[in-house]
Every structure is written in C-alpha cells, then in structure tokens.
Design a protein around this motif. Structure first.
Motif, short mmCIF file in Angstrom:
data_model
loop_
_atom_site.label_atom_id
_atom_site.label_comp_id
_atom_site.label_asym_id
_atom_site.label_seq_id
_atom_site.Cartn_x
_atom_site.Cartn_y
_atom_site.Cartn_z
N ARG A 200 0.85 -1.20 0.00
CA ARG A 200 0.00 0.00 0.00
C ARG A 200 0.88 1.24 0.00
O ARG A 200 1.84 1.33 0.76
N ILE A 201 0.53 2.20 -0.85
CA ILE A 201 1.22 3.49 -0.89
C ILE A 201 0.16 4.57 -0.77
O ILE A 201 -0.83 4.57 -1.50
N GLU A 202 0.36 5.48 0.17
CA GLU A 202 -0.61 6.55 0.36
C GLU A 202 0.05 7.92 0.23
O GLU A 202 1.27 8.04 0.30
N LEU A 203 -0.79 8.92 0.04
CA LEU A 203 -0.32 10.29 -0.08
C LEU A 203 -1.40 11.22 0.44
O LEU A 203 -2.54 10.81 0.66
N GLU A 204 -1.01 12.48 0.62
CA GLU A 204 -1.97 13.52 0.94
C GLU A 204 -1.81 14.62 -0.11
O GLU A 204 -0.70 15.02 -0.43
N VAL A 205 -2.94 15.08 -0.63
CA VAL A 205 -2.93 16.19 -1.58
C VAL A 205 -3.89 17.24 -1.05
O VAL A 205 -4.98 16.93 -0.57
N PHE A 206 -3.47 18.49 -1.11
CA PHE A 206 -4.28 19.57 -0.56
C PHE A 206 -5.34 20.04 -1.55
O PHE A 206 -5.16 19.96 -2.77
N ALA A 207 -6.44 20.53 -1.01
CA ALA A 207 -7.60 20.91 -1.83
C ALA A 207 -7.26 21.99 -2.86
O ALA A 207 -7.91 22.06 -3.90
N PHE A 208 -6.24 22.82 -2.59
CA PHE A 208 -5.90 23.86 -3.56
C PHE A 208 -4.98 23.36 -4.67
O PHE A 208 -4.43 24.15 -5.43
N ASN A 209 -4.84 22.04 -4.79
CA ASN A 209 -3.98 21.46 -5.82
C ASN A 209 -4.75 20.42 -6.65
O ASN A 209 -4.37 19.24 -6.68
N PRO A 210 -5.82 20.85 -7.34
CA PRO A 210 -6.61 19.87 -8.11
C PRO A 210 -5.82 19.25 -9.26
O PRO A 210 -6.10 18.12 -9.66
N ARG A 211 -4.83 19.95 -9.79
CA ARG A 211 -4.03 19.40 -10.88
C ARG A 211 -3.29 18.14 -10.40
O ARG A 211 -3.27 17.11 -11.09
N ALA A 212 -2.71 18.21 -9.20
CA ALA A 212 -2.01 17.04 -8.66
C ALA A 212 -3.00 15.91 -8.39
O ALA A 212 -2.71 14.75 -8.69
N ARG A 213 -4.16 16.24 -7.82
CA ARG A 213 -5.14 15.19 -7.54
C ARG A 213 -5.54 14.48 -8.84
O ARG A 213 -5.67 13.25 -8.88
N HIS A 214 -5.71 15.23 -9.90
CA HIS A 214 -6.05 14.64 -11.20
C HIS A 214 -4.95 13.66 -11.64
O HIS A 214 -5.24 12.56 -12.13
N VAL A 215 -3.69 14.05 -11.49
CA VAL A 215 -2.58 13.17 -11.86
C VAL A 215 -2.60 11.91 -11.01
O VAL A 215 -2.44 10.80 -11.52
N TYR A 216 -2.82 12.05 -9.70
CA TYR A 216 -2.85 10.88 -8.82
C TYR A 216 -3.98 9.93 -9.22
O TYR A 216 -3.80 8.71 -9.23
#
Length: 196
Positions: free
Chosen positions: A135-151
């Motif tokens: 399992r690999i996890e991460l945290e992405v902040f709400a002001f970074n939708p571009r990164a969330r899309h990539v993830y």
C-alpha cells in the motif's frame, strides 16, 4: 489479490530508474542547489512552511543514502541531466508493507509536461514490483486539483478528507488522503483508464 510476502522489505537499495523523459537517481548533495532555488509555488503545493538554508539542505541530501526506511530520488530530465524535482517513498511500515509517497517539482516550468507523471509511475513500479510494498498513500491539498487529477490518473483512490489539515496564509485547507494497493497496480500499472 497479491499474496503477503514473508521476506522483510526495505528501501536500503537506492536504484536509478530510467524512463523516456526522466531519470530517477539517488539524491546527491549537489541537488540541494536545485531545491534551494525551488519556486515558492512548489512549497505551497506541498504545504511546506519551513525554509531551509543551503547548508541544511546539503546535510539532508547528503544523508539520504543512510536510510533503509525511505527512498529519496532526484527527478532529472533525461536529455539535460538537470534536476527538476524529487520523489520520495517514506514512513516505511515493514509489518504492514506500506509507505507514503511525495513528489515535488521545483520549478513551475516543469509543470504540465508529464515529467511528474512519468516519475511517479517509475517509482511506484519499483515500490510494488521490486520492493514488494502492498500500500502506498499520499496527501494532496484541496488547492492542488491538478495534482489530484494526476494521482487519479495513476490509480490512486480517494479514501478520505482531513478537514482543515493545513493553514496557508491564514486560510484553512483540507487534505485529501489517497492510496493505491499492489493488486490495483498489478491490474493497471499506473494506467487505470484507457486514455491515462
């Protein structure tokens, strides 16, 4: 479902991973210069409040090879060799075969070129296929939708939201927890969607 492996896992090996456009290599003291010159936007997107002196960065980069519980690799452009960012697998939990993932591109000129996506696929493949992480996890902040899309494009699944996890310039920002499992990776190898 992938069977649990009985051998102990570690990030003691510091590999060089080569893709079409990037090379991931063990970080070196000289990479501290690129990190020190990072665009402030890179710090904001990763929620990094601290600023570090060049000397502190050099000490940190120089000590990465000593750690078996984390893997820190520089993202270098394959054609120029220029260090444009870093990826890290950290917080290795040997018993649960899990770790955290982090990526940072130092200069916004590197954003949107696919370098981060390729670097992420390379290190995820190494973690799942060579090391045996489950399992690999991460945290992405709400002001970074571009990164969330990539993830999401890589196959990470949103698992929950840590409300008001970060205070940035007086504003509270939610942090979204995402994870990917070994059996999911084995199915799509970082391409869960046909066009991804």
């Amino acid at each position: 479902m992938i069977a649990v492996m009985s051998t102990e896992i570690s990030f003691a090996e510091k590999p060089t991973l080569t893709g079409e456009r990037v090379v991931l290599r063990p970080v070196r003291v000289v990479d501290a210069l690129a990190a020190a010159a990072a665009d402030p936007e890179a710090d904001r997107l990763t929620g990094t409040h601290e600023t570090f002196s060049l000397e502190a960065l050099e000490r940190w980069y120089g000590s990465r090879a000593e750690h078996a519980d984390r893997l820190d690799l520089a993202i270098a452009e394959r054609t120029t060799g220029e260090c444009v960012g870093e990826v890290a697998l950290s917080d290795l939990d040997v018993q649960n075969r899990s770790c955290s993932f982090r990526i940072s591109l130092f200069d916004r000129r590197s954003f949107g070129q696919g370098l981060g996506t390729e670097a992420s696929r390379l290190i995820l493949a190494h973690a799942f296929e060579a090391v045996g992480v489950h399992r690999i996890e991460l945290e992405v902040f709400a002001f970074n939708p571009r990164a969330r899309h990539v993830y999401e494009k890589l196959g990470f699944v949103h698992e929950g939201t840590r409300r008001d996890a970060l205070c940035w310039d007086g504003e509270w920002i939610d942090g979204h927890t995402m994870a990917i499992l070994a059996d999911e990776w084995a199915t799509h190898r970082g391409h869960p969607h046909p066009a991804g």
